[in-house]
Write a protein that holds these residues in place. Sequence first.
Motif, PDB file in Angstrom:
ATOM      1  N   UNK A  34       0.831  -1.208   0.000  1.00  0.00           N
ATOM      2  CA  UNK A  34       0.000   0.000   0.000  1.00  0.00           C
ATOM      3  C   UNK A  34       0.866   1.259   0.000  1.00  0.00           C
ATOM      4  N   UNK A  35       1.898   1.284   0.825  1.00  0.00           N
ATOM      5  CA  UNK A  35       2.734   2.478   0.910  1.00  0.00           C
ATOM      6  C   UNK A  35       3.528   2.730  -0.366  1.00  0.00           C
ATOM      7  N   UNK A  36       3.727   1.706  -1.172  1.00  0.00           N
ATOM      8  CA  UNK A  36       4.410   1.900  -2.453  1.00  0.00           C
ATOM      9  C   UNK A  36       3.640   2.870  -3.339  1.00  0.00           C
ATOM     10  N   UNK A  37       2.332   2.957  -3.153  1.00  0.00           N
ATOM     11  CA  UNK A  37       1.488   3.885  -3.901  1.00  0.00           C
ATOM     12  C   UNK A  37       1.389   5.260  -3.258  1.00  0.00           C
ATOM     13  N   UNK A  38       2.010   5.448  -2.094  1.00  0.00           N
ATOM     14  CA  UNK A  38       2.040   6.716  -1.360  1.00  0.00           C
ATOM     15  C   UNK A  38       0.665   7.387  -1.216  1.00  0.00           C
ATOM     16  N   UNK A  39      -0.317   6.674  -0.657  1.00  0.00           N
ATOM     17  CA  UNK A  39      -1.617   7.327  -0.429  1.00  0.00           C
ATOM     18  C   UNK A  39      -1.458   8.396   0.661  1.00  0.00           C
ATOM     19  N   UNK A  62       7.002   0.201  11.855  1.00  0.00           N
ATOM     20  CA  UNK A  62       7.464   0.146  10.462  1.00  0.00           C
ATOM     21  C   UNK A  62       6.510   0.915   9.551  1.00  0.00           C
ATOM     22  N   UNK A  63       5.214   0.713   9.730  1.00  0.00           N
ATOM     23  CA  UNK A  63       4.224   1.411   8.909  1.00  0.00           C
ATOM     24  C   UNK A  63       4.332   2.920   9.109  1.00  0.00           C
ATOM     25  N   UNK A  68       6.166   7.996   6.918  1.00  0.00           N
ATOM     26  CA  UNK A  68       6.877   9.276   7.011  1.00  0.00           C
ATOM     27  C   UNK A  68       7.746   9.500   5.768  1.00  0.00           C
ATOM     28  N   UNK A  69       8.372   8.449   5.299  1.00  0.00           N
ATOM     29  CA  UNK A  69       9.259   8.551   4.141  1.00  0.00           C
ATOM     30  C   UNK A  69       8.518   8.892   2.858  1.00  0.00           C
ATOM     31  N   UNK A 102       7.415  15.496  10.582  1.00  0.00           N
ATOM     32  CA  UNK A 102       8.162  16.083  11.682  1.00  0.00           C
ATOM     33  C   UNK A 102       9.472  15.352  11.946  1.00  0.00           C
ATOM     34  N   UNK A 103       9.449  14.036  11.917  1.00  0.00           N
ATOM     35  CA  UNK A 103      10.671  13.282  12.202  1.00  0.00           C
ATOM     36  C   UNK A 103      11.705  13.488  11.105  1.00  0.00           C
ATOM     37  N   UNK A 104      11.268  13.633   9.861  1.00  0.00           N
ATOM     38  CA  UNK A 104      12.206  13.862   8.765  1.00  0.00           C
ATOM     39  C   UNK A 104      12.856  15.232   8.881  1.00  0.00           C
TER      40      UNK A 104
END
Length: 113
Positions: A34-39, A62-63, A68-69, A102-104
């Motif tokens: 899912x995160x590969x699609x950056x929703x 991890x999620x 965040x990335x 924020x963490x980035x």
Amino acid sequence: MTVDRSDPAAPLIRVGGDLAYTTAGPLRAEVDRILAGAPPALVLDFTDLLFIDSTGLGVIVHAWREGQQCGTALRLRAVPRFLATILDMTGVAGLLARPLGESLAAAEDAGTA
């Protein structure tokens, strides 16, 4: 685990039963898909969660980190009391409460100081 992609802006993963060492792999793989699609958001629903161990907690972290990335906010829904207690005791609740990015920004500032 079931996945609902009917809202592409906030895909939903329902997690039930035990989220532990022997069962966390498929959830982590689905989170990564899912995160590969950056929703804009990813929702984890814990309505039917019965148990979680450190590996399961690691999948939540991890999620959040991967979100965040790629600019995806992680939202937890229907968090049972036992999970809320674990998230609070381990400091993960505070981590999850941070605004997106924020963490980035903090890491980038630390690298330039």
